[in-house]
Design a protein around this motif. Structure first.
Motif: not given
Length: 320
Positions: A105-111, A199-203, A248-254, A303-307
């Motif tokens: 939920g948090s990843v979806g919101i900030w993306l 959100t701040g970081t990804y912006t 970065l999403v792969g790292l953060d989500l994991g 990270n495998l999924l992102v690759d």
């Protein structure tokens, strides 16, 4: 493509094996105290401790202990908790829904917020709107998670409840399978706690990547051919600009799926992060090891999924 996926999978398995080796060395060999005594309890007799040591295989050579440990992991056996005498995997799986709900939920919101904001800011670089978005992004990045969570708790729970508007609960987790409405109501503020910083970081990342892409030769060539600005932006510039964001999403989500300790503590979410803290406080060695391995597994899988997604989107990734 199949060779690329196989190569990345083997690399991920090697990473997990190295992590299991490190965990075994740190917790089985470098941890002070007798694991058999911790499992049996401080009031156990010498015979009981010896029996537990034989049951755990601690009376065998180190290499045999490691082989037994790896064989158990291959069968999804993370051992038994020293505290509640329950299988570690069962305990982790019971805590997993709260952590998964919080992370996704948090990843979806900030993306959803950060990517459009970053693109908008890059298209208006140097203008007042760009400076405003940049300032807000820096402010969001500057707030620690515990400060954001405390402020949200005070404003949206404490003040609203005292004013007669109990919109949000003080914490806790309700499974989505039990009551979707209550699940959403309990998760909104925890999502916001993580989303403010994310959100701040990804912006900032989306803006910087988009600005760099817009200065590439192929983008200038597309404009010179007379293509519309919208087509240049979203067809030629946006896909390559999202490469660092996806990575970065792969790292953060994991990492989030492995447990978000502070946020879970603030909002009373019984997730994997709070389980890890409780295990450290009580010296529950198998649970500590299990949460570390689960966190590592999620990071490797993410990270495998992102690759794979990157390779499907851009064939140059496979060649690299």
């Amino acid at each position: 493509m199949l060779r690329f996926i196989l190569r990345r999978t083997l690399f991920g398995l090697l990473t997990l094996w190295l992590i299991t080796l490190a965990v075994f060395v740190l917790f089985y060999m470098a941890t002070p105290g007798d694991p058999a005594l911790m499992f049996a309890g401080e009031f156990a007799t010498a015979d009981q401790i010896a029996m537990v040591r034989a049951r755990l295989g601690l009376d065998q050579p180190v290499h045999i202990q490691y082989l037994r440990y790896m064989w158990a992991l291959l069968h999804f056996d993370f051992g038994m908790s020293f505290v509640n005498q329950e299988e570690v995997l069962t305990t982790i799986l019971r805590r997993m829904p709260a952590t998964i709900s919080l992370a996704l939920g948090s990843v979806g919101i900030w993306l959803l917020v950060a990517i459009p904001a970053g693109i908008f800011s890059a298209r208006r670089s140097g203008q007042a709107s760009d400076r405003l978005i940049t300032m807000m992004a820096l402010a969001g990045m500057s707030f620690p998670t515990f400060v954001v969570g405390t402020l949200l708790f005070y404003v949206f729970f404490f003040l609203l409840t005292n004013a007669g508007f109990p919109v949000f609960p003080s914490g806790g987790f309700v499974p989505i399978t039990r009551d979707p409405g209550e699940w959403l109501r309990h998760m909104l503020l925890p999502w916001a706690t993580l989303a403010v910083v994310g959100t701040g970081t990804y912006t900032r990342i989306a803006r910087g990547s988009m600005l760099e892409t817009l200065n590439q030769d192929y983008v200038r060539t597309a404009r010179a051919k007379g293509l519309g600005e919208r087509r240049v932006m979203y067809k030629h510039a946006l896909p390559p600009a999202m490469t660092p964001v996806m990575t970065l999403v792969g790292l953060d989500l994991g990492g989030l799926l492995g447990g978000t300790i502070i946020t879970e503590r603030i909002w009373g979410l019984n997730g994997v992060g709070s389980l890890a803290v409780q295990a450290v406080e009580t010296g529950d060695l198998p649970v500590i090891m299990g949460t570390v391995l689960i966190a590592a597994l999620f990071v490797v899988l993410a990270n495998l999924l992102v690759d794979v997604l990157q390779a499907l989107r851009d064939p140059r990734v496979r060649l690299g």
